[in-house]
Design a protein around this motif. Structure first.
Motif, PDB file in Angstrom:
ATOM      1  N   ASP A 278      25.147  44.183 -56.791  1.00 36.99           N
ATOM      2  CA  ASP A 278      25.482  44.480 -55.847  1.00 36.99           C
ATOM      3  C   ASP A 278      27.065  44.400 -55.238  1.00 36.99           C
ATOM      4  O   ASP A 278      27.301  45.375 -54.607  1.00 36.99           O
ATOM      5  CB  ASP A 278      24.863  43.551 -54.540  1.00 36.99           C
ATOM      6  CG  ASP A 278      25.149  43.666 -53.002  1.00 36.99           C
ATOM      7  OD1 ASP A 278      24.810  44.484 -52.407  1.00 36.99           O
ATOM      8  OD2 ASP A 278      25.796  42.854 -52.732  1.00 36.99           O
ATOM      9  N   THR A 358      14.747  32.217 -55.799  1.00 32.64           N
ATOM     10  CA  THR A 358      16.418  32.076 -56.198  1.00 32.64           C
ATOM     11  C   THR A 358      16.450  31.173 -57.184  1.00 32.64           C
ATOM     12  O   THR A 358      17.505  30.891 -57.652  1.00 32.64           O
ATOM     13  CB  THR A 358      17.039  31.278 -54.851  1.00 32.64           C
ATOM     14  OG1 THR A 358      16.286  30.265 -54.634  1.00 32.64           O
ATOM     15  CG2 THR A 358      16.833  32.277 -53.425  1.00 32.64           C
ATOM     16  N   LYS A 391      15.068  36.431 -49.279  1.00 33.11           N
ATOM     17  CA  LYS A 391      16.520  36.218 -49.848  1.00 33.11           C
ATOM     18  C   LYS A 391      17.184  37.598 -50.275  1.00 33.11           C
ATOM     19  O   LYS A 391      18.374  38.096 -49.874  1.00 33.11           O
ATOM     20  CB  LYS A 391      16.407  35.133 -50.964  1.00 33.11           C
ATOM     21  CG  LYS A 391      17.872  35.055 -51.657  1.00 33.11           C
ATOM     22  CD  LYS A 391      18.773  34.676 -50.527  1.00 33.11           C
ATOM     23  CE  LYS A 391      20.384  34.424 -51.306  1.00 33.11           C
ATOM     24  NZ  LYS A 391      21.384  33.941 -50.335  1.00 33.11           N
ATOM     25  N   TYR A 392      16.173  38.362 -50.937  1.00 35.78           N
ATOM     26  CA  TYR A 392      16.535  39.813 -51.541  1.00 35.78           C
ATOM     27  C   TYR A 392      15.796  40.533 -50.941  1.00 35.78           C
ATOM     28  O   TYR A 392      14.477  40.612 -50.948  1.00 35.78           O
ATOM     29  CB  TYR A 392      16.706  39.775 -52.983  1.00 35.78           C
ATOM     30  CG  TYR A 392      17.465  38.421 -53.604  1.00 35.78           C
ATOM     31  CD1 TYR A 392      19.074  38.491 -53.448  1.00 35.78           C
ATOM     32  CD2 TYR A 392      16.663  37.614 -54.208  1.00 35.78           C
ATOM     33  CE1 TYR A 392      19.594  37.504 -54.180  1.00 35.78           C
ATOM     34  CE2 TYR A 392      17.538  36.763 -54.863  1.00 35.78           C
ATOM     35  CZ  TYR A 392      18.726  36.513 -54.636  1.00 35.78           C
ATOM     36  OH  TYR A 392      19.399  35.469 -55.585  1.00 35.78           O
ATOM     37  N   ILE A 411      21.055  41.391 -49.093  1.00 39.51           N
ATOM     38  CA  ILE A 411      21.004  39.936 -49.387  1.00 39.51           C
ATOM     39  C   ILE A 411      21.359  39.065 -48.174  1.00 39.51           C
ATOM     40  O   ILE A 411      22.213  38.961 -47.609  1.00 39.51           O
ATOM     41  CB  ILE A 411      22.238  39.857 -50.324  1.00 39.51           C
ATOM     42  CG1 ILE A 411      21.695  40.654 -51.780  1.00 39.51           C
ATOM     43  CG2 ILE A 411      22.273  38.365 -50.987  1.00 39.51           C
ATOM     44  CD1 ILE A 411      22.780  40.906 -52.829  1.00 39.51           C
TER      45      ILE A 411
END
Length: 412
Positions: A278, A358, A391-392, A411
């Motif tokens: 990213d 995560t 989270k993503y 994100i």
């Protein structure tokens, strides 16, 4: 006598045609304090020795940069649309593509065949130091293990003897060679590489501004944040690690890149994980980058050159054909996710992929997906925010050409 003069004039014209002018890299736009590579020298076509000029793919050696103070030769395959059809060279000009293999790879004949069949003059070279299907390879460069890529720097090795310096220089020389061929259109050359070749694509595409389009597959910058590559980097002392990152991490050069970039990767790649990936594509201005995150994409050379989105992207950049779809502004509210999009062709499917994992390594991260509603009139995508949040995440689209595209990672 007249016939002799005519033949002499024709010979002179052919000689001039073979000495085609090659564009020079503009190194003034690469605003780093110390540029390792001599761009003007690398802009000149290298000397070549044809090994085989029969069949639909030719093989050759070209002169590489010196290694340990000694000359090197680089093995390469070359083909174009005339050769792939078994035709003699015509006066047709073709776009060009430079193909950069990944770790454990070599110059792949099949890859060159693929792009020649797609309408491109294509060259693929060997970065391994010894092409295993070449009988005589008397002047190799470095091999592609961790010693030559990372660890030699700790022993005080000259930066120009490191694998990255050698590979980048020899890739740029391959481009200069391609540009010197009379059948190659100098304003329409592209670049793509896989894994370590994707890493090289980020570097070469940033340094060699003669390319119009670049597609790194998997590869990215910020190697010190990779699940895998931070391990050999951690074996270097802090000062040497900082030196490696300064000279050999693509993050040092990507802000100065001029080609259009398409970033192709999976969401679970073992080597190039979400966070550094990213950060990498965000080094390229938004108007200059496109995205194709492919759910659960495997890692390898064949699967890395398979996506036809690469060709659609090249064609859009060099020939102004219809572009890939593009996800634009994403808005997340308490219970909904919306995004605008553009697409020259109606969308067939859209999905939202997300993960709350995560703790796992990137390749083991657990992802889920939801169907996305497509409003073709307003060019809007809609889906409810997962109850468990995420989270993503990313949107993944396919149009009626069966061409995919994606948003960037979201994100939280």
């Amino acid at each position: 006598m007249k016939k002799l003069i005519f033949l002499l004039l024709v010979s002179i014209q052919l000689l001039h045609a073979q000495k085609k002018s090659v564009p020079v890299i503009n190194d003034k736009v690469i605003k780093v304090d110390t540029l390792l590579w001599d761009m003007k020298a690398l802009s000149k076509a290298p000397e070549i020795e044809w090994l085989n000029k029969t069949g639909n793919v030719y093989s050759l050696f070209y002169k590489g940069v010196d290694y340990n103070g000694k000359p090197t030769q680089v093995f390469a395959y070359y083909s174009n649309p005339d050769l792939i059809l078994g035709k003699t060279q015509s006066k047709t000009k073709f776009p060009g593509v430079v193909l950069l293999h990944g770790g454990g790879g070599k110059a792949f004949k099949e890859w060159v065949e693929k792009w020649a069949a797609e309408g491109y003059a294509a060259i693929a070279m060997d970065f391994s130091g010894k092409q295993n299907d070449v009988k005589t390879y008397t002047m190799p460069g470095p091999e592609q293990g961790d010693l030559d890529k990372f660890l030699k720097l700790e022993t005080g090795s000259d930066l120009k003897n490191m694998w990255t310096y050698q590979a980048v220089a020899n890739a740029i020389l391959a481009h200069s060679l391609l540009l010197s061929f009379p059948e190659v259109e100098t304003t329409k050359t592209c670049l793509t590489g896989i894994s370590w070749g994707g890493y090289l694509t980020c570097l070469v595409g940033s340094l060699d501004n003669r390319f119009k389009a670049a597609v790194p597959v998997y590869g990215c910058a910020f190697y010190d944040e990779s699940d895998i590559f931070k391990v050999p980097l951690a074996k270097l002392s802090p000062a040497v690690r900082k030196k490696w990152m300064k000279y050999f991490d693509p993050s040092s050069y990507m802000p100065y890149a001029k080609p259009q970039f398409l970033f192709v990767n999976g969401n679970k790649d073992r080597f190039y994980n979400v966070i550094p990936y990213d950060k990498t594509y965000k080094l390229i201005p938004e108007a200059q980058r496109s995205m194709c995150l492919i759910p659960d994409m495997k890692h390898g050379h064949e699967v890395g050159w398979e996506p036809h989105e690469i060709r659609y992207f090249f064609e859009n950049v060099i020939n102004q054909t219809a572009p890939l779809s593009k996800v634009k502004q994403i808005v997340m509210k308490d219970s909904s996710l919306t995004a605008s999009y553009s697409s020259p062709v109606s969308l067939r499917t859209a999905d939202f992929y997300y993960s709350n994992d995560t703790t796992s390594l990137n390749e083991n991260r657990v992802w889920s997906s939801k169907k996305v509603q497509i409003d073709s009139k307003t060019k809007t995508l809609y889906c409810p925010v997962p109850k468990e949040r995420f989270k993503y995440g990313f949107f993944y689209l396919k149009d009626h050409r069966n061409v995919s595209a994606s948003s960037e990672f979201i994100i939280n």
